[in-house]
Design a protein around this motif. Structure first.
Motif, PDB file in Angstrom:
ATOM      1  N   MET A 225       0.820  -1.174   0.112  1.00 38.67           N
ATOM      2  CA  MET A 225       0.147   0.089   0.001  1.00 38.67           C
ATOM      3  C   MET A 225       0.712   1.279   0.179  1.00 38.67           C
ATOM      4  O   MET A 225       0.673   2.095  -0.876  1.00 38.67           O
ATOM      5  N   VAL A 226       1.837   1.124   0.732  1.00 38.96           N
ATOM      6  CA  VAL A 226       2.885   2.138   0.726  1.00 38.96           C
ATOM      7  C   VAL A 226       3.426   2.725  -0.725  1.00 38.96           C
ATOM      8  O   VAL A 226       3.313   3.763  -0.933  1.00 38.96           O
ATOM      9  N   VAL A 227       4.171   1.747  -1.125  1.00 39.69           N
ATOM     10  CA  VAL A 227       4.823   1.863  -2.433  1.00 39.69           C
ATOM     11  C   VAL A 227       3.972   2.351  -3.361  1.00 39.69           C
ATOM     12  O   VAL A 227       3.959   3.016  -4.300  1.00 39.69           O
ATOM     13  N   LYS A 228       2.841   1.408  -3.848  1.00 37.66           N
ATOM     14  CA  LYS A 228       1.712   1.652  -4.545  1.00 37.66           C
ATOM     15  C   LYS A 228       1.336   3.225  -4.498  1.00 37.66           C
ATOM     16  O   LYS A 228       1.013   4.100  -5.441  1.00 37.66           O
ATOM     17  N   GLY A 229       0.848   3.485  -3.273  1.00 34.49           N
ATOM     18  CA  GLY A 229       0.128   4.983  -3.024  1.00 34.49           C
ATOM     19  C   GLY A 229       1.184   5.967  -3.440  1.00 34.49           C
ATOM     20  O   GLY A 229       0.734   6.902  -4.168  1.00 34.49           O
ATOM     21  N   ILE A 230       2.431   5.988  -3.218  1.00 38.41           N
ATOM     22  CA  ILE A 230       3.439   6.919  -3.617  1.00 38.41           C
ATOM     23  C   ILE A 230       3.694   6.852  -4.916  1.00 38.41           C
ATOM     24  O   ILE A 230       3.847   7.985  -5.529  1.00 38.41           O
ATOM     25  N   LEU A 231       3.845   5.857  -5.672  1.00 41.20           N
ATOM     26  CA  LEU A 231       4.085   5.712  -7.069  1.00 41.20           C
ATOM     27  C   LEU A 231       2.988   6.495  -7.892  1.00 41.20           C
ATOM     28  O   LEU A 231       2.991   7.047  -8.632  1.00 41.20           O
ATOM     29  N   LEU A 232       1.649   6.182  -7.416  1.00 41.70           N
ATOM     30  CA  LEU A 232       0.630   6.657  -8.181  1.00 41.70           C
ATOM     31  C   LEU A 232       0.370   8.248  -7.733  1.00 41.70           C
ATOM     32  O   LEU A 232       0.115   8.942  -8.565  1.00 41.70           O
ATOM     33  N   PHE A 233       0.793   8.684  -6.526  1.00 39.62           N
ATOM     34  CA  PHE A 233       0.655   9.809  -6.224  1.00 39.62           C
ATOM     35  C   PHE A 233       1.796  10.735  -7.075  1.00 39.62           C
ATOM     36  O   PHE A 233       1.517  12.203  -7.350  1.00 39.62           O
ATOM     37  N   LEU A 234       2.817  10.163  -7.191  1.00 37.84           N
ATOM     38  CA  LEU A 234       3.958  11.128  -7.936  1.00 37.84           C
ATOM     39  C   LEU A 234       3.654  10.987  -9.560  1.00 37.84           C
ATOM     40  O   LEU A 234       4.328  11.552 -10.317  1.00 37.84           O
ATOM     41  N   ASP A 235       2.641  10.163  -9.960  1.00 32.71           N
ATOM     42  CA  ASP A 235       2.632   9.732 -11.307  1.00 32.71           C
ATOM     43  C   ASP A 235       2.344  10.777 -12.292  1.00 32.71           C
ATOM     44  O   ASP A 235       2.738  10.968 -13.542  1.00 32.71           O
ATOM     45  N   SER A 236       1.731  11.942 -11.803  1.00 31.17           N
ATOM     46  CA  SER A 236       1.402  13.111 -12.547  1.00 31.17           C
ATOM     47  C   SER A 236       2.682  13.791 -12.978  1.00 31.17           C
ATOM     48  O   SER A 236       2.442  14.642 -13.766  1.00 31.17           O
ATOM     49  N   ALA A 237       3.797  13.753 -12.385  1.00 28.61           N
ATOM     50  CA  ALA A 237       4.891  14.406 -12.639  1.00 28.61           C
ATOM     51  C   ALA A 237       5.574  13.682 -13.882  1.00 28.61           C
ATOM     52  O   ALA A 237       5.958  12.620 -13.945  1.00 28.61           O
ATOM     53  N   PRO A 238       5.687  14.429 -15.202  1.00 27.54           N
ATOM     54  CA  PRO A 238       6.126  14.027 -16.215  1.00 27.54           C
ATOM     55  C   PRO A 238       7.630  13.426 -16.328  1.00 27.54           C
ATOM     56  O   PRO A 238       8.375  14.033 -15.291  1.00 27.54           O
ATOM     57  N   ALA A 239       7.746  12.467 -16.903  1.00 22.57           N
ATOM     58  CA  ALA A 239       9.258  11.629 -16.987  1.00 22.57           C
ATOM     59  C   ALA A 239       9.667  11.578 -15.099  1.00 22.57           C
ATOM     60  O   ALA A 239      10.962  11.722 -15.233  1.00 22.57           O
ATOM     61  N   LEU A 240       8.791  11.147 -14.541  1.00 23.70           N
ATOM     62  CA  LEU A 240       9.244  11.254 -13.251  1.00 23.70           C
ATOM     63  C   LEU A 240      10.422  10.528 -12.783  1.00 23.70           C
ATOM     64  O   LEU A 240      11.220  10.686 -11.918  1.00 23.70           O
ATOM     65  N   PHE A 241      10.107   9.029 -13.260  1.00 24.89           N
ATOM     66  CA  PHE A 241      11.209   8.059 -12.911  1.00 24.89           C
ATOM     67  C   PHE A 241      12.546   7.952 -13.561  1.00 24.89           C
ATOM     68  O   PHE A 241      13.311   6.988 -13.611  1.00 24.89           O
ATOM     69  N   SER A 242      12.547   8.857 -14.629  1.00 27.72           N
ATOM     70  CA  SER A 242      13.731   8.897 -15.797  1.00 27.72           C
ATOM     71  C   SER A 242      15.231   9.403 -14.641  1.00 27.72           C
ATOM     72  O   SER A 242      14.773  10.344 -13.973  1.00 27.72           O
ATOM     73  N   ASN A 243      16.213   9.118 -14.981  1.00 23.96           N
ATOM     74  CA  ASN A 243      17.425   9.774 -14.145  1.00 23.96           C
ATOM     75  C   ASN A 243      17.498  11.132 -14.671  1.00 23.96           C
ATOM     76  O   ASN A 243      18.025  11.999 -13.848  1.00 23.96           O
ATOM     77  N   GLU A 244      17.202  11.335 -15.906  1.00 26.08           N
ATOM     78  CA  GLU A 244      17.504  12.826 -16.371  1.00 26.08           C
ATOM     79  C   GLU A 244      16.553  13.738 -15.379  1.00 26.08           C
ATOM     80  O   GLU A 244      17.080  15.009 -15.392  1.00 26.08           O
ATOM     81  N   ALA A 245      15.333  13.171 -15.240  1.00 25.88           N
ATOM     82  CA  ALA A 245      14.210  14.190 -14.520  1.00 25.88           C
ATOM     83  C   ALA A 245      14.943  14.316 -13.148  1.00 25.88           C
ATOM     84  O   ALA A 245      14.581  15.499 -12.687  1.00 25.88           O
ATOM     85  N   VAL A 246      15.408  13.282 -12.514  1.00 33.66           N
ATOM     86  CA  VAL A 246      15.863  13.503 -11.038  1.00 33.66           C
ATOM     87  C   VAL A 246      16.958  14.390 -11.044  1.00 33.66           C
ATOM     88  O   VAL A 246      17.091  15.239 -10.018  1.00 33.66           O
ATOM     89  N   SER A 247      17.940  14.360 -11.992  1.00 37.39           N
ATOM     90  CA  SER A 247      19.156  15.218 -12.066  1.00 37.39           C
ATOM     91  C   SER A 247      18.879  16.623 -12.346  1.00 37.39           C
ATOM     92  O   SER A 247      19.630  17.217 -11.858  1.00 37.39           O
ATOM     93  N   SER A 248      17.797  16.958 -12.826  1.00 35.82           N
ATOM     94  CA  SER A 248      17.671  18.170 -13.274  1.00 35.82           C
ATOM     95  C   SER A 248      16.631  18.892 -12.329  1.00 35.82           C
ATOM     96  O   SER A 248      16.755  19.992 -12.250  1.00 35.82           O
ATOM     97  N   GLN A 249      16.370  18.166 -10.962  1.00 32.51           N
ATOM     98  CA  GLN A 249      15.473  18.767 -10.093  1.00 32.51           C
ATOM     99  C   GLN A 249      16.340  18.721  -8.828  1.00 32.51           C
ATOM    100  O   GLN A 249      16.501  17.689  -8.092  1.00 32.51           O
ATOM    101  N   ARG A 250      17.187  20.025  -8.344  1.00 32.62           N
ATOM    102  CA  ARG A 250      18.113  19.887  -7.385  1.00 32.62           C
ATOM    103  C   ARG A 250      17.662  20.994  -6.386  1.00 32.62           C
ATOM    104  O   ARG A 250      18.435  21.240  -5.399  1.00 32.62           O
ATOM    105  N   THR A 251      16.542  21.500  -6.541  1.00 31.73           N
ATOM    106  CA  THR A 251      16.248  22.800  -5.567  1.00 31.73           C
ATOM    107  C   THR A 251      15.608  22.102  -4.380  1.00 31.73           C
ATOM    108  O   THR A 251      15.030  21.054  -4.334  1.00 31.73           O
ATOM    109  N   PRO A 252      15.885  22.601  -3.048  1.00 32.40           N
ATOM    110  CA  PRO A 252      15.369  21.951  -1.697  1.00 32.40           C
ATOM    111  C   PRO A 252      14.017  22.260  -1.843  1.00 32.40           C
ATOM    112  O   PRO A 252      13.341  23.059  -2.463  1.00 32.40           O
TER     113      PRO A 252
END
Length: 254
Positions: A225-252
């Motif tokens: 429930m925890v993992v699926k809930g978080i994944l679906l909550f984050l789902d609306s962020a485009p290309a969320l799970f790509s390394n490129e998307a993560v590395s481009s977001q470094r703001t606190p």
């Protein structure tokens, strides 16, 4: 060695949470932007609200109970340390998920079949749980209460966006599996030390490595429930799970 419930948290839940929180490779906002910052607090609130009446019912009916002089205080029927567990477990598993997402990417073909297969499976599990509760067979009660309680949530998550979940099946396998095994070990140690006791009357008696199968099932379904809930909550962020998307977001976090 006699352990209290507080000592259990100081040994098994709080240290890994501190370790995971302080070693995130980037600020939390680096995973999912602002959604990443809100996912865990919202999930903790939902988990606390949904679990509180259910767990009070278990203790009130002596399906499980805590050792004498092992807890600081109780609210209702449940120790305050147990209420803390409702929050600490999602944080532990959620932070582990964030670590995994920050280091890996996963892309799989999207297909609609998992929506109906996954949703249908957990709906059937829910029905089985309700039948076990209604059967009046004492040995089935705890398992029935677990899967009858968790099954509808898991069915809903698959019906809501099973294709998205199936795309990240490797992520789910790792981030559900490792925290679950860790909590199985911690739970078995707690039971062995008498911090809490699971009623033999309301369990089927299958205890691999000293852990009742009902407890093993509980930690599996709650981490799902925890993992699926978080994944679906984050789902609306485009290309969320790509390394490129993560590395481009470094703001606190804001």
């Amino acid at each position: 060695m006699t352990l209290s419930y507080l000592a259990f948290h100081l040994i098994f839940t709080i240290p890994p949470i501190v370790l995971l929180a302080t070693t995130l490779p980037r600020p939390l906002a680096g995973v999912g932007g602002k959604r990443g910052a809100w996912a865990l607090p919202l999930l903790c609130l939902i988990a606390f609200t949904y679990t509180t009446p259910w767990d009070n019912y278990l203790v009130a009916n002596e399906i499980w109970w805590y050792g004498e002089s092992r807890v600081l205080a109780t609210i209702g029927y449940v120790p305050v340390e147990e209420y803390a567990f409702f929050i600490l477990q999602p944080i532990l598993t959620g932070l582990f998920l964030y670590h995994y997402l920050s280091r890996s990417s996963e892309t799989n073909k999207r297909t609609e079949a998992p929506r109906w297969i996954g949703g249908g499976f957990w709906l059937a599990v829910s029905v089985l749980g309700w039948w076990m509760i209604a059967s009046g067979i004492d040995a089935f009660l705890y398992m029935g209460l677990i899967i009858g309680w968790a099954g509808p949530i898991l069915a809903f998550l698959w019906f809501y966006d099973g294709p998205q979940l199936w795309q990240y099946r490797r992520t789910m396998l790792v981030t559900v599996g490792i925290p679950t095994v860790y909590l199985w070990i911690a739970d078995a140690i707690a039971i062995h030390n008498g911090i809490w006791t699971i009623s033999p009357q309301f369990t089927v008696g299958i205890e691999p490595f000293g852990l009742p199968i009902e407890e093993a099932t509980f930690f599996l379904v709650t981490n799902l429930m925890v993992v699926k809930g978080i994944l679906l909550f984050l789902d609306s962020a485009p290309a969320l799970f790509s390394n490129e998307a993560v590395s481009s977001q470094r703001t606190p976090m804001s």
